[in-house]
Write an enzyme that holds these catalytic residues in place. Structure first.
Site, PDB file in Angstrom:
ATOM      1  N   CYS A 111       0.823  -1.204   0.000  1.00 33.73           N
ATOM      2  CA  CYS A 111       0.000   0.000   0.000  1.00 33.73           C
ATOM      3  C   CYS A 111       0.866   1.268   0.000  1.00 33.73           C
ATOM      4  O   CYS A 111       1.496   1.575  -0.993  1.00 33.73           O
ATOM      5  CB  CYS A 111      -0.980  -0.056   1.168  1.00 33.73           C
ATOM      6  SG  CYS A 111      -2.435   0.973   0.980  1.00 33.73           S
ATOM      7  N   HIS A 112       0.910   2.017   1.112  1.00 30.36           N
ATOM      8  CA  HIS A 112       1.761   3.193   1.223  1.00 30.36           C
ATOM      9  C   HIS A 112       3.160   2.838   1.739  1.00 30.36           C
ATOM     10  O   HIS A 112       4.044   3.683   1.789  1.00 30.36           O
ATOM     11  CB  HIS A 112       1.133   4.227   2.163  1.00 30.36           C
ATOM     12  CG  HIS A 112      -0.076   4.911   1.592  1.00 30.36           C
ATOM     13  ND1 HIS A 112      -1.315   4.306   1.533  1.00 30.36           N
ATOM     14  CD2 HIS A 112      -0.231   6.146   1.062  1.00 30.36           C
ATOM     15  CE1 HIS A 112      -2.178   5.146   0.990  1.00 30.36           C
ATOM     16  NE2 HIS A 112      -1.555   6.265   0.687  1.00 30.36           N
ATOM     17  N   GLY A 113       3.364   1.581   2.138  1.00 28.22           N
ATOM     18  CA  GLY A 113       4.662   1.126   2.650  1.00 28.22           C
ATOM     19  C   GLY A 113       5.832   1.366   1.705  1.00 28.22           C
ATOM     20  O   GLY A 113       6.952   1.626   2.170  1.00 28.22           O
TER      21      GLY A 113
END
Length: 184
Positions: A111-113
């Site tokens: 995801c935003h990782g």
């Protein structure tokens, strides 16, 4: 490489992690027999999010300062917006991501990782995926962005969102047990 039940996995997170992206991979790996350790900058419980609403908290097992990359077989970086945004200015977190990458140990971000992969400088020339709003950042960092459930490039594994968690964990488990493979 060893079987998943002989592996020790590190997850790095702080406040604002997307709950399913930490708990689900952690639970799936633990159910398969892996030892999983959660590290955070501080030892206080960290706040999960279910999209834009507060979810559950979890107490880290260890602080980032006490982590030695040599003790682990792979690294998972959950998303959420605030979690990676906070961690990307944490020197210890970024140093650990670089150390895992340099040691050719699996590093999986969802995801935003992948913002953390950008900050660690390990995206250039790699095939990666993420949440749509992170894709321009990945491109600007030199990544080759694709839109699919999992992108694997060497020891870097990325996924788009919580719907991809089963494929994400499967790819990570395979990388830990069979070794990182260069497959874009």
């Amino acid at each position: 490489m060893s079987a998943i039940e002989n592996s020790h996995i590190l997850i790095i997170a702080t406040d604002g992690f997307e709950q399913s992206e930490l708990f689900d991979p952690r639970d799936m790996l633990m159910k398969a027999g892996a030892k999983v350790t959660l590290a955070s900058p501080e030892s206080d419980p960290i706040q999960g999010m279910k999209h834009d609403e507060k979810g559950d908290t979890i107490t880290p097992d260890i602080t980032l300062d006490a982590v030695s990359m040599d003790d682990y077989d792979g690294l998972i970086l959950p998303g959420g917006v605030a979690n990676p945004d906070t961690l990307r200015v944490n020197e210890k977190a970024i140093a650990l991501i670089r150390a895992f990458t340099d040691a050719d140990k699996p590093v999986a971000a969802i995801c935003h990782g992948p913002w953390l992969l950008i900050e660690a400088g390990v995206v250039n020339g790699r095939t990666v995926t993420s949440w749509p709003s992170v894709r321009t950042d990945l491109t600007n960092a030199g990544g080759k962005v694709v839109d699919r459930a999992v992108a694997i490039d060497g020891n870097i594994i990325t996924s788009r969102n919580p719907d991809d968690i089963p494929a994400f964990v499967e790819a990570f488990t395979k990388a830990v047990t069979e070794g990182a493979s260069v497959a874009a």
